[in-house]
Design a protein around this motif. Structure first.
Motif, PDB file in Angstrom:
ATOM      1  N   ILE A 469     -39.017 -17.691 -18.238  1.00 21.83           N
ATOM      2  CA  ILE A 469     -40.446 -17.844 -18.479  1.00 21.83           C
ATOM      3  C   ILE A 469     -40.922 -16.626 -19.263  1.00 21.83           C
ATOM      4  O   ILE A 469     -40.628 -15.485 -18.900  1.00 21.83           O
ATOM      5  N   GLN A 638     -44.249 -23.901 -12.930  1.00 20.65           N
ATOM      6  CA  GLN A 638     -45.522 -24.209 -13.601  1.00 20.65           C
ATOM      7  C   GLN A 638     -46.679 -24.193 -12.609  1.00 20.65           C
ATOM      8  O   GLN A 638     -47.785 -23.749 -12.954  1.00 20.65           O
ATOM      9  N   TRP A 641     -47.487 -20.537 -11.991  1.00 21.33           N
ATOM     10  CA  TRP A 641     -48.106 -19.971 -13.197  1.00 21.33           C
ATOM     11  C   TRP A 641     -49.572 -20.410 -13.312  1.00 21.33           C
ATOM     12  O   TRP A 641     -50.450 -19.596 -13.578  1.00 21.33           O
ATOM     13  N   ASN A 642     -49.826 -21.684 -13.146  1.00 19.76           N
ATOM     14  CA  ASN A 642     -51.195 -22.200 -13.297  1.00 19.76           C
ATOM     15  C   ASN A 642     -52.128 -21.643 -12.232  1.00 19.76           C
ATOM     16  O   ASN A 642     -53.328 -21.475 -12.478  1.00 19.76           O
ATOM     17  N   PHE A 650     -48.114 -21.628 -20.673  1.00 20.16           N
ATOM     18  CA  PHE A 650     -46.854 -21.549 -19.941  1.00 20.16           C
ATOM     19  C   PHE A 650     -45.720 -21.883 -20.911  1.00 20.16           C
ATOM     20  O   PHE A 650     -45.595 -23.003 -21.377  1.00 20.16           O
ATOM     21  N   TYR A 652     -41.544 -21.641 -21.596  1.00 22.23           N
ATOM     22  CA  TYR A 652     -40.287 -21.489 -20.864  1.00 22.23           C
ATOM     23  C   TYR A 652     -39.129 -21.976 -21.733  1.00 22.23           C
ATOM     24  O   TYR A 652     -39.312 -22.650 -22.753  1.00 22.23           O
TER      25      TYR A 652
END
Length: 795
Positions: A469, A638, A641-642, A650, A652
């Motif tokens: 990431i 994800q 991250w969000n 995002f 990756y």
């Protein structure tokens, strides 16, 4: 003469069609090749002053260490302008990194961003679509952006005088420039005013020589009219002694300056560290050979079909000679037929190449990127017309002399025969076609086998269960600890770490001092840095000792090396040995040794490597997940991250995909050879269809008699195929060792090579035999199934 040629071609439509299609394939390959070479061989020549622009590069060496780099100290060009006459201007580029651009609460990730000087517009004459070159980068806090970035941020509006934020720094857009052409070695999308100065370059009013040995910028010089790079290099000796060697003498080092002409950088043969994609001269050679081979096959096809039909045109030639047509005029007429077919194929080729370049995935599949600009380049267009004319002449020359030599008496009596010599000529040409076709088929299979071997080889670390990431800026990196803790609560996630470096892709290079023969000697190491979880996350095994503990606080007290490093230094028992950074007064010591693994691509050998402790997050968040759970791991990443960075994109990738990118150039060559296989096979098939159809037409009576005498259709197919089978078998015996030799030479680029796959060779030969048999059998069966009474009645 032209009208007569058209009439003849129309009368023999089948053979004319086969000739034109074969020539179309050959000319398409040649036109594509010319477009490709024009694109590749004119790198950076679109800049007005390209003949006067040079990039500064250096070879810096000391005992055990050598750096060949295109990076220079930011202080260097100003000193050179002061003391070396002939330099008109310079432009420096300081790497910003892959960062975030914020505008109106939106965040865009952007690459190719640099700090630079206002003089960039003088050196590279960028075309500004908005703003003024003289003032665009004059003031601090100014930024100019490419049309691509402008469209991403503002759509169709120009972003002039608007404010954006890059990695927390507010900047005013003072210019928008046209996108750089695709054939430039150094593409940039965002240019920020000002290359930062370094305080340590001046100490107590005296210039610090060591600063020049610490390079950070890419530097380009614009030389004055009439000044050559040899003029600058010839005067550089005193400059070198004054500014480089005070520190160089302290470390027993040497420095050599290189000036690379702007147009030569992309294909500079010398290995140099500059972080830019290089052109592959091997590709130019391979692509050129491909185009010429395909064109040659098309010409051979034409010669074969034209001479094979000599018997059908013998009476025509005889009558024309009796009526007084001179041999020279006859040859000219036959050459006109060839040229008409060549130019007909040329028109089809233009359409085909346009479709392939502009409206097909061929470009990306072959790893090239250029436009169909043939009609915008008169010299290139003239080059293609020359190729067509030469092709028409080469293809038609032998048939013209061959047919014009027919004796009218024997032709009119119907006793003329091409003879054994003509038959051997055609068989030899067909044999040559099959040698090339089978050779490239076998080469394709063996190249793909080698690349598959590399992609599946154990490199000594985990590569198949790693998610990467992107955390390229300070905001995303500040969330590392919380994201790591959150991710490791998911059952699918096994381990999480972070670093700027990844084995097999990007590795650092650094000068250390290590305990050797009772004293501390300098030695160059490749290096990786990471925290305590780095080895476990990437599955790199320890050979002895231990790795860094989570409680470690210093990055220069303990080090971990690989087995190759221990051997290079001569340590039988490396644990506890002293080593440290070049300027480190109190050295640290070795606490562990990892097993050797391939920290570069499999083109390269394993080199001495050191691990340096660094708990700070880097550009990659490295996530190891359970086997075969990539989708679940991605969803978990994800989600985290969000939750923690809702306004950030995002991005990756999977580690194994990143590693496979190292072999793109090799895959390009393999795919090109594969594409060539298709074209060669198509041309050979066209020739085989034409010659088989002609042979069957000539042997209709024989086939009818055999049928009357009770021969089965299968027996007739076998008899008719026997000649083709012998040719293909002989071609296979010639092509197999040639393909093996070529692939063996190509494989020398790799340290690790696959074993010769006999099964693949046999498969390729079987494909060639089966394809030719099916084609010949289909044509023969069509004739063999006809009623022999009708066939013999026609005779």
């Amino acid at each position: 003469m032209l009208k007569f040629a058209l009439r003849v071609l129309w009368k023999n439509r089948l053979f004319s069609f086969l000739n034109i299609v074969g020539l179309t394939f050959g000319l398409s390959a040649s036109i594509w090749l010319l477009l490709f070479l024009s694109h590749e061989l004119t790198y950076d020549q679109h800049f007005t002053h390209h003949q006067r622009v040079y990039r500064v590069s250096h070879v810096l060496s000391a005992p055990g260490v050598e750096f060949n780099t295109a990076f220079s100290a930011p202080e260097l060009p100003e000193k050179m302008m002061e003391e070396l006459p002939g330099i008109e201007n310079f432009s420096r580029f300081g790497f910003v990194g892959r960062g975030e651009i914020q505008h109106n609460n939106q965040v865009f990730r952007q690459e190719r961003m640099y700090y630079t000087d206002p003089s960039v517009f003088d050196v590279f004459d960028l075309k500004l679509l908005a703003g003024h070159a003289k003032t665009a980068l004059k003031n601090p806090g100014s930024v100019v952006i490419s049309k691509t970035v402008n469209d991403k941020l503002f759509g169709n509006d120009m972003g002039l005088n608007r404010t954006i934020t890059i990695d927390g720094q507010k900047l005013n857009i003072t210019g928008v420039y046209a996108n750089l052409p695709k054939n430039t070695h150094f593409a940039f999308d965002v240019l920020i005013s000002g290359v930062r100065s370094r305080e340590f370059a001046m100490q107590n009013g005296t210039f610090n020589s060591e600063a020049l040995w610490n390079a950070e910028c890419i530097t380009y010089l614009l030389l004055q009219e009439g000044t050559t790079k040899e003029d600058i290099l010839s005067k550089f000796g005193p400059f070198n002694e004054k500014y480089y060697m005070p520190f160089g003498n302290q470390i027993n080092g040497k420095h050599r300056l290189r000036l690379q002409a702007l147009a030569d950088i992309h294909y500079d043969a010398e290995t140099i560290d500059d972080d830019f994609a290089k052109g592959n001269p091997a590709n130019l050679l391979v692509f050129s050979m491909v185009g010429l081979a395909i064109l040659l096959l098309a010409c051979i096809n034409y010669i074969n079909l034209s001479t094979a039909r000599a018997g059908l045109r013998a009476k025509e030639i005889g009558i024309r000679k009796v009526l007084g047509t001179h041999a020279t005029r006859l040859r000219t007429s036959l050459l006109v037929e060839s040229l008409v077919q060549a130019f007909s194929a040329y028109l089809l080729s233009l359409l085909l190449v346009w479709l392939l370049v502009e409206h097909s995935p061929l470009q990306s599949w072959l790893g090239v990127n250029f436009n169909f600009n043939l009609f915008n380049n008169p010299s290139l267009l003239a080059g293609t017309l020359l190729v067509v004319a030469v092709t028409g002449l080469v293809a038609g020359l032998y048939p013209a002399f061959y047919l014009s030599a027919i004796k009218p008496v024997s032709a009119l009596k119907g006793t003329w025969s091409s003879g054994k010599k003509g038959q051997l000529m055609r068989q030899g040409l067909v044999l040559f076609q099959f040698v090339i076709s089978i050779g490239v088929l076998l080469s394709t299979l063996l190249m793909k086998d080698q690349i598959a071997f590399l992609q599946n080889k154990d490199m000594g670390f985990e590569k198949d269960q790693i998610l990467l990431i992107t955390t390229a800026d300070s905001v995303t990196q500040s969330k590392y600890t919380s994201m790591k803790n959150a991710l490791e609560t998911f059952p699918v996630i096994e381990k999480v770490t972070s670093s700027d470096f990844l084995p097999g892709t990007n590795i650092g290079q650094i000068v250390f001092k290590a305990e050797m023969d009772g004293e501390m000697k300098q030695i160059e190491f490749k290096y990786l840095h990471g925290g305590a979880d780095y080895l476990e996350t990437l599955g790199i095994p320890l050979a002895e000792g231990e790795f860094f503990s989570p409680n470690e606080t210093r990055g220069n007290a303990k080090f971990v090396i690989n087995q190759t490093a221990a051997k290079a230094i001569g340590w039988q028992e490396p644990l506890g040995k002293k080593m440290g950074f070049f300027h480190q007064e109190q050295p640290g010591h070795v606490i562990g040794v990892v097993r050797d693994f391939n920290h570069f691509s499999l083109h390269n050998p394993i080199e001495p490597l050191v691990f340096v402790f660094n708990p700070n997050p880097g550009q990659h968040l490295i996530v190891r997940f359970n086997q075969n759970n990539a989708g679940e791991a991605l969803a978990a990443a994800q989600q985290v991250w969000n939750e923690q960075l809702p306004n950030y994109p995002f991005e990756y990738s999977f580690f194994n995909d990143r590693l496979n990118e190292q072999y793109e150039a090799d895959k390009t060559q393999s795919q090109l050879i594969g594409f060539m296989t298709i074209l060669c096979a198509a041309i050979s098939i066209i020739g085989l269809i034409g010659l088989t159809s002609f042979t069957i037409d000539q042997r209709r009576k024989e086939i009818g008699i055999r049928k009357v005498l009770g021969a089965m259709s299968g027996q007739i197919v076998t008899i008719m195929y026997s000649g083709t089978f012998k040719l293909i078998l002989l071609a296979s015996l010639i092509a197999t060792p040639l393909a093996y030799w070529g692939i063996n030479r190509w494989s020398q680029n790799f340290i690790y090579q696959s074993q010769l796959n006999i099964g693949l060779l046999l498969t390729g030969l079987a494909v060639a035999l089966c394809t030719s048999f099916v084609l010949v059998a289909a044509i023969v069966m069509n004739s063999a199934l006809k009623n022999p009474v009708k066939t013999l009645r026609q005779e």
